[in-house]
Design an enzyme around this catalytic site. Structure first.
Site, mmCIF file in Angstrom:
data_model
loop_
_atom_site.group_PDB
_atom_site.id
_atom_site.type_symbol
_atom_site.label_atom_id
_atom_site.label_comp_id
_atom_site.label_asym_id
_atom_site.label_seq_id
_atom_site.Cartn_x
_atom_site.Cartn_y
_atom_site.Cartn_z
ATOM 1 N N PRO A 52 0.807 -1.229 0.000
ATOM 2 C CA PRO A 52 0.000 0.000 0.000
ATOM 3 C C PRO A 52 0.831 1.264 0.000
ATOM 4 C CG PRO A 52 -0.107 -1.093 2.140
ATOM 5 C CD PRO A 52 0.560 -2.038 1.209
ATOM 6 N N GLU A 62 0.966 -7.848 9.256
ATOM 7 C CA GLU A 62 1.090 -6.405 9.464
ATOM 8 C C GLU A 62 1.960 -5.723 8.415
ATOM 9 O OE1 GLU A 62 0.254 -2.812 11.237
ATOM 10 O OE2 GLU A 62 -0.627 -4.801 11.594
ATOM 11 N N ASP A 74 -7.879 0.867 -25.606
ATOM 12 C CA ASP A 74 -8.503 0.757 -24.288
ATOM 13 C C ASP A 74 -8.445 2.080 -23.535
ATOM 14 O OD1 ASP A 74 -9.205 -1.868 -24.471
ATOM 15 O OD2 ASP A 74 -7.398 -2.636 -23.510
#
Length: 266
Positions: free
Chosen positions: A111, A138, A191
């Protein structure tokens, strides 16, 4: 291209790798997809790959040893394959001398990584070997991030259980760009996001459905006018749905003037 995924749940990839575009790409020999359980490299009788964080805190952290060992094993295997290929080519005088193998891109699904985009997919599609690391718990021991990986990628600002689903997204996006994977080679070029704009609307038979008709221009057979209409529709759709993308697109003076006129009438 060769794609290896290091994960604690390789079974999650079986269906994805074996069906649709990815399955066809493997069947054609364009890509090799492999999911490997890095627990096999734990080096302890309990197969433990995580531990409590130094300094305290909640959750468990993935240990560096099994992930480093797994990646190094894949790198050694790739080097051996390259040497075998070079030896085979040198034995055949009709083949040019083999060049050294490119180093794989080692991608941490995280992330904290850069947000994945079509531009990144196009960049990775030019590589010969990709290694994805999918975490759980974690987080990762920081030494994995600092001394092993070449890229950190996030698929968005949300929380998932692990890196497997994001890795599948990236792999699908990259593999479909490889030559010969898609039946229509222009599909990937037109696309959404490939041109920097959202894609124009599509229609197919019947020409009229429940009173709703296909735009006349698409039935005209005039390809120049159709191309112009599609460009206009892409601009309009991008303006209304993702206006931020227009800042990165090179527009003609005529297109800029037309978009300004559209904005004034909104």
């Amino acid at each position: 291209m060769k794609v290896d995924v290091l994960t604690l749940f390789p079974e999650m990839f079986h269906g994805v790798f074996g069906t649709s575009i990815l399955g066809k790409a493997q069947a054609k020999g364009i890509v090799s997809l492999n999911a490997l359980n890095f627990r096999e490299y734990a080096g302890n009788k309990h197969g433990q790959v995580d531990d409590m964080p130094y300094g305290g805190g909640g959750g468990m952290v993935l240990k560096p040893e099994p992930i480093f060992a797994a990646v190094e094993d894949l790198l050694n295997e790739a080097e051996q394959d390259a040497q075998s290929t070079a030896a085979a080519k040198s034995a055949d005088e009709t083949q040019p001398e083999a060049s050294s193998a490119k180093q794989p891109r080692i991608i941490l699904m995280c992330p904290q990584g850069e947000t994945f985009t079509q531009k990144k997919a196009e960049e990775l599609s030019k590589e010969e070997h990709l290694i994805f690391i999918c975490g759980h718990y974690e987080g990762y021991d920081e030494r994995i991030r600092e001394h092993l990986v070449t890229d950190e990628i996030s698929t968005g600002d949300y929380v998932l259980t692990g890196g497997e689903l994001p890795a599948m997204v990236v792999i699908d996006s990259v593999v479909r760009l490889l030559p010969g994977v898609l039946g229509n080679e222009t599909s990937a070029v037109t696309d959404s996001f490939s041109t920097g704009l959202l894609e124009y609307p599509h229609y197919t038979r019947p020409a009229e459905f429940r009173g709703h008709k296909v735009p006349d221009i698409l039935l005209s057979g005039h390809h120049k006018n159709i191309d112009a209409w599609r460009r206009e529709q892409s601009l309009l759709r991008t303006l209304t749905r993702r206006p931020d993308l227009l800042e990165q697109v090179e527009l003609t003076k005529k297109e800029k003037a037309w978009l300004d006129q559209v904005k004034r009438h909104e």
